[in-house]
Every structure is written in C-alpha cells, then in structure tokens.
Design a protein around this motif. Structure first.
Motif, PDB file in Angstrom:
ATOM      1  N   ALA A 157     -30.728 -71.051   4.700  1.00  0.00           N
ATOM      2  CA  ALA A 157     -31.834 -71.520   3.855  1.00  0.00           C
ATOM      3  C   ALA A 157     -31.898 -73.049   3.826  1.00  0.00           C
ATOM      4  CB  ALA A 157     -31.669 -70.970   2.446  1.00  0.00           C
ATOM      5  N   ASP A 158     -30.725 -73.699   3.872  1.00  0.00           N
ATOM      6  CA  ASP A 158     -30.756 -75.160   3.722  1.00  0.00           C
ATOM      7  C   ASP A 158     -30.011 -75.902   4.834  1.00  0.00           C
ATOM      8  OD1 ASP A 158     -28.258 -74.342   3.117  1.00  0.00           O
ATOM      9  OD2 ASP A 158     -28.168 -75.215   1.106  1.00  0.00           O
ATOM     10  N   GLY A 159     -29.752 -75.253   5.933  1.00  0.00           N
ATOM     11  CA  GLY A 159     -29.057 -75.936   7.023  1.00  0.00           C
ATOM     12  C   GLY A 159     -28.699 -74.961   8.117  1.00  0.00           C
ATOM     13  N   ASN A 160     -27.411 -74.915   8.442  1.00  0.00           N
ATOM     14  CA  ASN A 160     -26.983 -73.922   9.425  1.00  0.00           C
ATOM     15  C   ASN A 160     -25.518 -73.587   9.185  1.00  0.00           C
ATOM     16  OD1 ASN A 160     -25.094 -75.411  11.413  1.00  0.00           O
ATOM     17  ND2 ASN A 160     -26.859 -76.792  11.291  1.00  0.00           N
ATOM     18  N   ARG A 161     -25.116 -72.458   9.754  1.00  0.00           N
ATOM     19  CA  ARG A 161     -23.711 -72.048   9.709  1.00  0.00           C
ATOM     20  C   ARG A 161     -23.244 -71.964  11.151  1.00  0.00           C
ATOM     21  NH1 ARG A 161     -21.385 -66.710   9.195  1.00  0.00           N
ATOM     22  NH2 ARG A 161     -23.467 -65.825   9.004  1.00  0.00           N
ATOM     23  N   ASN A 162     -22.149 -72.647  11.423  1.00  0.00           N
ATOM     24  CA  ASN A 162     -21.616 -72.660  12.788  1.00  0.00           C
ATOM     25  C   ASN A 162     -20.760 -71.407  12.992  1.00  0.00           C
ATOM     26  OD1 ASN A 162     -20.449 -73.107  15.249  1.00  0.00           O
ATOM     27  ND2 ASN A 162     -19.874 -75.236  14.839  1.00  0.00           N
ATOM     28  N   LEU A 163     -21.272 -70.465  13.775  1.00  0.00           N
ATOM     29  CA  LEU A 163     -20.569 -69.198  13.973  1.00  0.00           C
ATOM     30  C   LEU A 163     -19.279 -69.385  14.765  1.00  0.00           C
ATOM     31  CD1 LEU A 163     -23.622 -66.922  14.932  1.00  0.00           C
ATOM     32  CD2 LEU A 163     -22.512 -67.115  12.699  1.00  0.00           C
ATOM     33  N   SER A 164     -19.235 -70.449  15.587  1.00  0.00           N
ATOM     34  CA  SER A 164     -18.048 -70.668  16.439  1.00  0.00           C
ATOM     35  C   SER A 164     -17.152 -71.778  15.890  1.00  0.00           C
ATOM     36  CB  SER A 164     -18.484 -70.971  17.873  1.00  0.00           C
ATOM     37  OG  SER A 164     -19.609 -71.832  17.916  1.00  0.00           O
ATOM     38  N   ALA A 165     -17.291 -72.024  14.569  1.00  0.00           N
ATOM     39  CA  ALA A 165     -16.520 -73.120  13.954  1.00  0.00           C
ATOM     40  C   ALA A 165     -15.017 -72.862  13.975  1.00  0.00           C
ATOM     41  CB  ALA A 165     -16.978 -73.335  12.512  1.00  0.00           C
ATOM     42  N   MET A 166     -14.617 -71.612  14.224  1.00  0.00           N
ATOM     43  CA  MET A 166     -13.166 -71.314  14.239  1.00  0.00           C
ATOM     44  C   MET A 166     -12.481 -71.938  15.457  1.00  0.00           C
ATOM     45  SD  MET A 166     -14.995 -68.844  15.751  1.00  0.00           S
ATOM     46  CE  MET A 166     -15.331 -67.330  14.893  1.00  0.00           C
ATOM     47  N   LEU A 167     -13.246 -72.333  16.451  1.00  0.00           N
ATOM     48  CA  LEU A 167     -12.640 -72.928  17.648  1.00  0.00           C
ATOM     49  C   LEU A 167     -12.458 -74.433  17.471  1.00  0.00           C
ATOM     50  CD1 LEU A 167     -14.396 -71.092  20.621  1.00  0.00           C
ATOM     51  CD2 LEU A 167     -11.955 -71.096  20.073  1.00  0.00           C
ATOM     52  N   PRO A 168     -11.338 -74.979  17.931  1.00  0.00           N
ATOM     53  CA  PRO A 168     -11.115 -76.430  17.851  1.00  0.00           C
ATOM     54  C   PRO A 168     -12.256 -77.177  18.533  1.00  0.00           C
ATOM     55  CG  PRO A 168      -9.136 -75.291  18.574  1.00  0.00           C
ATOM     56  CD  PRO A 168     -10.217 -74.273  18.547  1.00  0.00           C
ATOM     57  N   ARG A 169     -12.632 -78.318  17.946  1.00  0.00           N
ATOM     58  CA  ARG A 169     -13.800 -79.013  18.488  1.00  0.00           C
ATOM     59  C   ARG A 169     -13.573 -80.514  18.640  1.00  0.00           C
ATOM     60  NH1 ARG A 169     -18.959 -80.277  16.397  1.00  0.00           N
ATOM     61  NH2 ARG A 169     -18.184 -79.851  14.319  1.00  0.00           N
ATOM     62  N   THR A 170     -12.887 -81.142  17.669  1.00  0.00           N
ATOM     63  CA  THR A 170     -12.653 -82.581  17.846  1.00  0.00           C
ATOM     64  C   THR A 170     -11.615 -82.776  18.950  1.00  0.00           C
ATOM     65  OG1 THR A 170     -10.801 -82.698  16.310  1.00  0.00           O
ATOM     66  CG2 THR A 170     -13.014 -82.952  15.355  1.00  0.00           C
ATOM     67  N   ALA A 171     -11.560 -83.993  19.486  1.00  0.00           N
ATOM     68  CA  ALA A 171     -10.616 -84.263  20.584  1.00  0.00           C
ATOM     69  C   ALA A 171      -9.178 -83.985  20.137  1.00  0.00           C
ATOM     70  CB  ALA A 171     -10.774 -85.710  21.059  1.00  0.00           C
ATOM     71  N   ASP A 172      -8.838 -84.404  18.910  1.00  0.00           N
ATOM     72  CA  ASP A 172      -7.466 -84.180  18.424  1.00  0.00           C
ATOM     73  C   ASP A 172      -7.170 -82.684  18.284  1.00  0.00           C
ATOM     74  OD1 ASP A 172      -6.991 -86.861  18.366  1.00  0.00           O
ATOM     75  OD2 ASP A 172      -7.304 -87.082  16.187  1.00  0.00           O
ATOM     76  N   GLU A 173      -8.141 -81.955  17.710  1.00  0.00           N
ATOM     77  CA  GLU A 173      -7.945 -80.504  17.536  1.00  0.00           C
ATOM     78  C   GLU A 173      -7.769 -79.812  18.887  1.00  0.00           C
ATOM     79  OE1 GLU A 173     -10.870 -79.938  13.600  1.00  0.00           O
ATOM     80  OE2 GLU A 173     -11.558 -79.337  15.587  1.00  0.00           O
ATOM     81  N   VAL A 174      -8.562 -80.231  19.853  1.00  0.00           N
ATOM     82  CA  VAL A 174      -8.510 -79.600  21.177  1.00  0.00           C
ATOM     83  C   VAL A 174      -7.151 -79.877  21.835  1.00  0.00           C
ATOM     84  CG1 VAL A 174      -9.466 -79.717  23.515  1.00  0.00           C
ATOM     85  CG2 VAL A 174     -10.998 -79.504  21.556  1.00  0.00           C
ATOM     86  N   GLU A 175      -6.686 -81.116  21.712  1.00  0.00           N
ATOM     87  CA  GLU A 175      -5.368 -81.452  22.283  1.00  0.00           C
ATOM     88  C   GLU A 175      -4.273 -80.597  21.638  1.00  0.00           C
ATOM     89  OE1 GLU A 175      -4.766 -85.667  21.869  1.00  0.00           O
ATOM     90  OE2 GLU A 175      -5.772 -86.105  23.788  1.00  0.00           O
ATOM     91  N   ALA A 176      -4.333 -80.491  20.306  1.00  0.00           N
ATOM     92  CA  ALA A 176      -3.299 -79.710  19.601  1.00  0.00           C
ATOM     93  C   ALA A 176      -3.341 -78.246  20.043  1.00  0.00           C
ATOM     94  CB  ALA A 176      -3.524 -79.815  18.088  1.00  0.00           C
ATOM     95  N   TRP A 177      -4.530 -77.743  20.266  1.00  0.00           N
ATOM     96  CA  TRP A 177      -4.735 -76.338  20.693  1.00  0.00           C
ATOM     97  C   TRP A 177      -4.094 -76.099  22.065  1.00  0.00           C
ATOM     98  CZ3 TRP A 177     -10.072 -74.627  22.864  1.00  0.00           C
ATOM     99  CH2 TRP A 177     -10.218 -73.239  22.843  1.00  0.00           C
ATOM    100  N   VAL A 178      -4.346 -77.016  22.977  1.00  0.00           N
ATOM    101  CA  VAL A 178      -3.776 -76.867  24.327  1.00  0.00           C
ATOM    102  C   VAL A 178      -2.254 -77.017  24.258  1.00  0.00           C
ATOM    103  CG1 VAL A 178      -3.741 -77.761  26.690  1.00  0.00           C
ATOM    104  CG2 VAL A 178      -5.903 -77.692  25.422  1.00  0.00           C
ATOM    105  N   GLN A 179      -1.813 -77.995  23.487  1.00  0.00           N
ATOM    106  CA  GLN A 179      -0.356 -78.231  23.390  1.00  0.00           C
ATOM    107  C   GLN A 179       0.356 -77.037  22.748  1.00  0.00           C
ATOM    108  OE1 GLN A 179      -0.081 -82.042  21.402  1.00  0.00           O
ATOM    109  NE2 GLN A 179      -1.189 -83.059  23.075  1.00  0.00           N
ATOM    110  N   ALA A 180      -0.361 -76.310  21.870  1.00  0.00           N
ATOM    111  CA  ALA A 180       0.239 -75.136  21.214  1.00  0.00           C
ATOM    112  C   ALA A 180       0.016 -73.862  22.033  1.00  0.00           C
ATOM    113  CB  ALA A 180      -0.348 -74.979  19.818  1.00  0.00           C
TER     114      ALA A 180
END
Ligand code: GLY
Ligand code: MN
Ligand code: MN
Length: 510
Positions: A480-503
């Motif tokens: 109603a007032d924006g959006n909901r990111n359905l794939s928000a559970m996946l790492p997205r920032t560069a730091d998050e992505v690095e941590a994901w690969v490292q883990a």
C-alpha cells in the motif's frame, strides 16, 4: 494439439489377439475417490470472473498447448500456456492438449449473463483400450494415469468434457449474428486453425473479417496478459515460496564454490547445483540459469555456462526456482569467489547497489513502473560520469536525455525492472500505457536489477575495471505504501556477501 512424432521403424510390439486380451484383463478396480477443489482453482475461478466481465457474450478459447517433439518419439517436458495456467490453476506438466472454453451464458432477458467454464481434455483411457499399455506417448503404462472427467471437475471446480467434443462446442451458434469466438492463438496452432475454420463456416471469410478476427484474438491475448499485472494473495504466496527455495539454492551454490573451482568447468557445476535444488523444491528452473564467472558476467544472458570458476573472479548467478504452480523467482547475486572483493570489484559493486537502493525507493504506488528505472539509471550514469567514462563534456543531464543522450547505456543496456510471475518476463503483451507508463499498484511483483558490465575489450574503460560484471536483482511486491523485498533474506551489501561466501553459504542472522 501435440506435434506429430516420428516412431522408429524397427520397433516391434506384439499385436496378437490373445496377447491383447491378456493385457486388458484382471486389473483391480480403480480407486474412484475424487480429489477436493484446490486452493489454486478457487483463485482461478475469481480470475475467470474478471475475464468474463471483459468479454460479455463472447466465446473465449484458451488452449494449454500440446506436446512438442524434441526428437523422433521423445518430447520436451510439457508446460501449459501461461494464460491457461492462470485461468485453471493447473501447473507443472498439466494438461497437454486441454482447452479451456469460457462459453457465454444468456440470461432470461436475453442479455449476456457471464460464462460457463468448460475444460476439454483427453481423459483417462479405459484399461481395455490399446492406448492403456501400447501408447508410449500418453498411455498409462508409459507416462502414468491422466485424470478422469469427474476428477478434473471436482479438482478444478469447472465442467469437463472430452476433447473430441471441442470442435462442435466452438462452432455452436456461430452463424451470422451469432456468438463470436476469440482464441489465444499462440497457445496452440491447431486449435487456432480450428477456430479459423469455424469462422469461415460462419461466413466470416472476407479479408477485412479475417483481419478483424486476428485483431480480436490479439486483444484477448493482451487482455489476459494485462490481467496478470496485479497478483492475488495466492500468487503472492507462490512467489514467496519460489523466492524462499531460490534463496536456499543460492546458499547451496555458495557452499559449492570451492568445489566448482576445484573441478574445472565450474559454471556447469554451479548450474547443476542450482538445478538440483530447483527440481527438488519445485518444478525446476524458471529460465535457464546464468552462471557467469569473470568476463562471462558481462554477457547479459550467459547461459552456456561452459567456463571455469576461478579464485579472484566474481561469479554472477542469475537464477530462479519455479514452483509446481509455475511461479518463478528471478534473483541475481554477484559474489567474490574467494570471499573478498578486490577494490575495483567493490567499487563497481557499491555503485550497482546504490543504484538498486534508488530503484527500490522509487517502487511504490503513485509512481510509475518507469520511475524505478529512472531512479536507478541516474545513479549508474552519475558514477560513470564521475569515473570519467562518458564522452568528453557530456553532463549528467545530457546523458539522461532520452533522445540525444543515453551514453551510459553502453555499460547497462538493459532495463532495471520487469514484471514477474508465471512468466519470468511476465505480462509481456500488456500495452506500454499499462506496463512501462502504468502506475505501480499494490500486488504487482517486479524485479529491481541494475548492473554494470565492463567488457574486457572495452578500450574506453580503465584496465582495472575491464572484465568486471555486476548485477544485483531482487524480487519485490508493491504494498500500500511502498514495497516488500521478497528476496531480502539473501545477503546484498558487499560486506554481507563477503561474510556469506566466507561462511560457506551460511547466512548470518539478521
Ligand atoms: N534472468 C533474466 C532477467 O533477469 O531478466
Ligand atoms: Mn534475472
Ligand atoms: Mn530479471
């Protein structure tokens, strides 16, 4: 109808009378239990009401399509036409050669009073038929049992009839001043040809009448595509499931990165790992997975996936699981194979992420679909300008000019968004006014997927950026007032992505 197959001449099958009689006898009675109405079918009924209201008094013919030959006597996996799936609730491989007819009903006052939905299909053959054991294409012995007329009727909540009755049903009352018929032409060429014959027999054979009929058919296809722009609650749930399964498959791919490097031909390994999860959790992949390492990431639809995956490279994975109900996710993550972005890779990644954030912020009711792209591409263009890549003297305003500019598109030639649902590029027949220029409405599902692609032979680009391709793609539902990111559970920032690969593909909490 299904395409004709070529059977091998050398095949030999017993046809003796005694053998035939022997094959047909002593089978236990079938379990006559009828399935309950599916949840999908309840929603499909509501969708049919909307279509019915748009075409009062007209007969609408919506085929599933038929089996397509892969070679000789082998077919491709069947997938019903999207309009048919949407209006019946049937998914996966159902039901080859079926045709949904919305037959106009006339009220007591003679005015149109909605439509009766009738599904014509080839029902389960009796055990005393030859098809039962001898037909390798559709026979129960070979490919499993089909539904009966009764079971499909209770499952889908509509009338069902034998496919053989279709031609008469389409032709009924179609003479001068009678019922007009529209067909979704691209779903099944033979059904379209049959409707054309009915029109001819009804006297609609003049060139202008043929042209008008073709336009009427195109209008039906466009209308059905446009009706799918806003998803109902059930469709949103299907998309949530598709994205959830996709996220799990992405985790599995990240866990397998060391193995992909070790084995060689690592892009295929990645494709296989994703495909395994897609086929296990759902119907399969919603489109051919793009598993692009290094320079391959600069080819937008790299689906050959023949390359190596090497330390120090980025892997761009663009892939989506399709549910059994045929709804697909479409997600991209670009990850450093070794777990750490180089400074140049990170610079490109951060620019694309900033563009995606701008696109996501613009994805809300009141804005138009095209505003999402405008917001994202402005960020892309600004970075390219700051990096000195645009032609000498060109300002941000000039490059953003739709007619005379667009120099930045050399490095992001695609759009930022598309609708997503039963088709990965959903609602493709909707008119520009409803799609690109259309206002975003609650329940629409779209991707936001900016990217930057620097080819290794691009002499305009500094050497350190050459061969880097980054895309970040998420699937969102407009609220109603924006959006909901359905794939928000996946790492997205560069730091998050690095941590994901490292883990090793384990997502950190939060
Ligand atoms: N996977 C194709 C696309 O992102 O549109
Ligand atoms: Mn994609
Ligand atoms: Mn996409």
């Amino acid at each position: 109808m299904s395409e004709k197959q070529h059977k091998a001449e050398h095949r030999n099958r017993p046809t003796g009378k005694a053998f035939m009689a022997f094959m047909r006898q002593n089978w236990a009675p079938r379990d006559g239990q009828l399935p309950p109405l599916t949840e999908a079918a309840r929603y499909a009924a509501a969708r049919r009401e909307t279509v019915s209201a748009a075409f009062p008094g007209e007969r609408l013919v919506i085929p599933a399509g038929g089996l397509k030959v892969r070679s000789n006597d082998t077919d491709y996996v069947f997938r019903p036409h999207s309009a048919f799936a949407h209006l019946t609730g049937l998914g996966a491989d159902r039901e080859p050669d079926a045709v949904l007819v919305l037959d106009p009903v006339t009220g007591e006052d003679g005015a149109p009073a909605g439509h009766e939905a009738v599904l014509y299909f080839l029902p389960l053959a009796d055990r005393d038929s030859e098809e039962f054991f001898a037909d390798s294409r559709v026979g129960e012995f070979w490919v499993g049992a089909r539904p009966t007329l009764e079971s499909a009727s209770t499952e889908l909540g509509l009338s069902t009839r034998h496919l053989g009755e279709l031609p008469d049903a389409v032709a009924k009352d179609t003479g001068a001043g009678g019922v007009s018929v529209r067909v979704v032409r691209d779903a099944d060429g033979e059904v379209a040809a049959m409707v054309d014959r009915v029109r001819q027999q009804a006297g609609l054979a003049q060139e202008d009448q043929v042209e008008a009929a073709a336009q009427a058919d195109a209008e039906l296809a466009r209308s059905l595509s446009t009706h799918r722009l806003v998803k109902d609650d059930w469709e949103v749930r299907q998309m949530e499931e598709a994205v959830e399964a996709t996220a799990t498959a992405f985790d599995a791919v990240v866990a397998e990165l060391p193995e992909a490097v070790r084995r060689g031909r690592g892009e295929r390994w990645i494709e296989g790992v994703f495909g395994l999860h897609a086929r296990h959790a759902g119907n399969g992949v919603g489109y051919d997975s793009i598993c692009a390492a290094g320079e391959h990431a600069t080819t937008l639809h790299w689906t050959r996936n023949t390359g190596e995956v090497q330390e120090g490279q980025l892997l761009l994975l663009d892939a989506g699981v399709e549910t059994d109900s045929l709804y697909t996710a479409d997600v991209t993550r670009t990850v450093p194979v070794s777990g750490t972005f180089t400074p140049a890779q990170r610079r490109v990644y951060e620019a694309v992420l900033e563009a995606q954030e701008a696109g996501l912020a613009a994805a809300r009711p009141g804005n138009r679909f095209k505003d999402v792209h405008a917001a994202a591409i402005e960020v892309i263009a600004r970075h390219l300008l700051e990096w000195g890549l645009l032609p000498e003297g060109v300002t941000l305003e000039q490059t953003l000019d739709a007619e005379e500019g667009q120099f930045h598109r050399r490095w992001m030639v695609h759009g930022t968004s598309h609708h997503l649902g039963i088709d990965v590029h959903d609602c493709a027949l909707a008119l520009r006014g409803d799609y690109v220029e259309g206002e975003l409405r609650e329940g629409m599902i779209l991707t936001v997927e900016p990217g930057l692609y620097f080819k290794s032979d691009d002499l305009l680009v500094p050497e350190e950026l050459r061969g880097i391709g980054v895309r970040i793609e998420d699937d969102i539902v407009i609220t109603a007032d924006g959006n909901r990111n359905l794939s928000a559970m996946l790492p997205r920032t560069a730091d998050e992505v690095e941590a994901w690969v490292q883990a090793g593909g384990v997502r950190s909490a939060g």
